[in-house]
Write a protein that holds these residues in place. Structure first.
Motif, PDB file in Angstrom:
ATOM      1  N   ILE A   1      50.235  39.964  39.743  1.00 20.45           N
ATOM      2  CA  ILE A   1      49.290  40.640  40.642  1.00 20.45           C
ATOM      3  C   ILE A   1      49.197  42.119  40.300  1.00 20.45           C
ATOM      4  O   ILE A   1      50.103  42.695  39.703  1.00 20.45           O
ATOM      5  CB  ILE A   1      49.686  40.471  42.126  1.00 20.45           C
ATOM      6  CG1 ILE A   1      51.150  40.840  42.351  1.00 20.45           C
ATOM      7  CG2 ILE A   1      49.415  39.107  42.621  1.00 20.45           C
ATOM      8  CD1 ILE A   1      51.609  40.682  43.772  1.00 20.45           C
TER       9      ILE A   1
ATOM     10  N   ALA B   1      47.100  46.741  44.518  1.00 19.15           N
ATOM     11  CA  ALA B   1      46.701  45.784  45.559  1.00 19.15           C
ATOM     12  C   ALA B   1      47.939  45.247  46.275  1.00 19.15           C
ATOM     13  O   ALA B   1      47.930  45.083  47.503  1.00 19.15           O
ATOM     14  CB  ALA B   1      45.899  44.644  44.947  1.00 19.15           C
ATOM     15  N   PHE B   2      48.998  44.983  45.525  1.00 20.17           N
ATOM     16  CA  PHE B   2      50.253  44.490  46.106  1.00 20.17           C
ATOM     17  C   PHE B   2      50.838  45.520  47.061  1.00 20.17           C
ATOM     18  O   PHE B   2      51.228  45.209  48.184  1.00 20.17           O
ATOM     19  CB  PHE B   2      51.223  44.165  44.971  1.00 20.17           C
ATOM     20  CG  PHE B   2      52.440  43.375  45.374  1.00 20.17           C
ATOM     21  CD1 PHE B   2      52.454  42.543  46.480  1.00 20.17           C
ATOM     22  CD2 PHE B   2      53.587  43.451  44.605  1.00 20.17           C
ATOM     23  CE1 PHE B   2      53.578  41.811  46.825  1.00 20.17           C
ATOM     24  CE2 PHE B   2      54.726  42.721  44.931  1.00 20.17           C
ATOM     25  CZ  PHE B   2      54.715  41.907  46.042  1.00 20.17           C
TER      26      PHE B   2
ATOM     27  N   LYS C   1      49.271  47.981  48.625  1.00 23.41           N
ATOM     28  CA  LYS C   1      48.399  48.122  49.801  1.00 23.41           C
ATOM     29  C   LYS C   1      48.641  46.984  50.798  1.00 23.41           C
ATOM     30  O   LYS C   1      48.751  47.208  51.999  1.00 23.41           O
ATOM     31  CB  LYS C   1      46.934  48.153  49.369  1.00 23.41           C
ATOM     32  CG  LYS C   1      45.977  48.459  50.483  1.00 23.41           C
ATOM     33  CD  LYS C   1      44.563  48.595  49.965  1.00 23.41           C
ATOM     34  CE  LYS C   1      43.610  48.933  51.092  1.00 23.41           C
ATOM     35  NZ  LYS C   1      42.236  49.101  50.623  1.00 23.41           N
ATOM     36  N   GLY C   2      48.748  45.765  50.298  1.00 24.86           N
ATOM     37  CA  GLY C   2      49.025  44.613  51.164  1.00 24.86           C
ATOM     38  C   GLY C   2      50.386  44.721  51.830  1.00 24.86           C
ATOM     39  O   GLY C   2      50.536  44.446  53.018  1.00 24.86           O
TER      40      GLY C   2
ATOM     41  N   THR D   1      45.582  33.343  44.846  1.00 23.92           N
ATOM     42  CA  THR D   1      45.941  34.397  45.793  1.00 23.92           C
ATOM     43  C   THR D   1      47.429  34.334  46.159  1.00 23.92           C
ATOM     44  O   THR D   1      48.066  33.284  46.061  1.00 23.92           O
ATOM     45  CB  THR D   1      45.140  34.299  47.116  1.00 23.92           C
ATOM     46  OG1 THR D   1      45.432  33.066  47.753  1.00 23.92           O
ATOM     47  CG2 THR D   1      43.664  34.438  46.894  1.00 23.92           C
TER      48      THR D   1
ATOM     49  N   SER E   1      45.903  38.576  52.226  1.00 22.68           N
ATOM     50  CA  SER E   1      45.803  37.843  50.973  1.00 22.68           C
ATOM     51  C   SER E   1      45.408  38.790  49.856  1.00 22.68           C
ATOM     52  O   SER E   1      44.542  39.644  50.037  1.00 22.68           O
ATOM     53  CB  SER E   1      44.767  36.724  51.080  1.00 22.68           C
ATOM     54  OG  SER E   1      45.208  35.728  51.971  1.00 22.68           O
ATOM     55  N   ILE E   2      46.062  38.615  48.698  1.00 22.49           N
ATOM     56  CA  ILE E   2      45.816  39.455  47.527  1.00 22.49           C
ATOM     57  C   ILE E   2      45.466  38.543  46.361  1.00 22.49           C
ATOM     58  O   ILE E   2      46.119  37.520  46.147  1.00 22.49           O
ATOM     59  CB  ILE E   2      47.082  40.264  47.174  1.00 22.49           C
ATOM     60  CG1 ILE E   2      47.500  41.141  48.344  1.00 22.49           C
ATOM     61  CG2 ILE E   2      46.857  41.118  45.941  1.00 22.49           C
ATOM     62  CD1 ILE E   2      48.884  41.704  48.174  1.00 22.49           C
TER      63      ILE E   2
END
Length: 140
Positions: free
Chosen positions: A5, A9-10, A12-13, A41, A56-57
């Motif tokens: 991933i 993004a990881f 931020k999630g 995802t 969800s990423i």
């Protein structure tokens, strides 16, 4: 479980769901974030039994599975990683390996079996009222 991933993004999630986790929990599993893979995802879930959050990423799922890891430690590690793809692999005995830009971290996770279920919220119910009714409420 094995997945690749995007680091940003990881992070931020993780930051979104980490705010739910309390540092001192009566149940150790509540200090963790649940990581689950689905088609393309990775789903991050956290709860304190009163409030739950799920994000969800997008990612490249190599092997499906689920694991729980300390939310605080995982967020601290991912925050320090270089801005590149993060490869995460779950091995034997719930061992989690993170690789990114030549850096390797190993964490001890917990099986997802004891993680409490987070029930999706029911759709919001909207209340509509005429503008004249709201003006009358302000005056009176």
């Amino acid at each position: 479980m094995e997945v690749v991933i995007d680091r940003d993004a990881f992070l931020k999630g993780l930051q979104m769901v980490q705010n739910i986790v309390e540092p001192r929990q009566t149940l150790p599993i509540l200090a963790n974030v649940l990581l689950e893979t689905e088609e393309g995802t990775v789903r991050l879930t956290a709860t304190d039994l009163e409030v739950g959050a799920r994000v969800s990423i997008l990612g490249r799922v190599v092997g499906k599975g689920a694991i729980t890891v300390s939310a605080r430690k995982l967020a601290e590690i991912v925050k320090e990683l270089p801005a590149a793809a993060v490869a995460m692999k779950v091995g034997d005995n719930a061992a989690v390996s993170l690789r990114c830009g030549g850096v390797v971290y190993k964490l001890v996770g917990m099986p997802p079996d004891d993680f409490p279920a987070v029930v999706p919220a029911s759709p919001s119910a909207w209340l509509y009222c005429a503008a004249t009714a709201s003006r009358a409420m302000k005056r009176g």
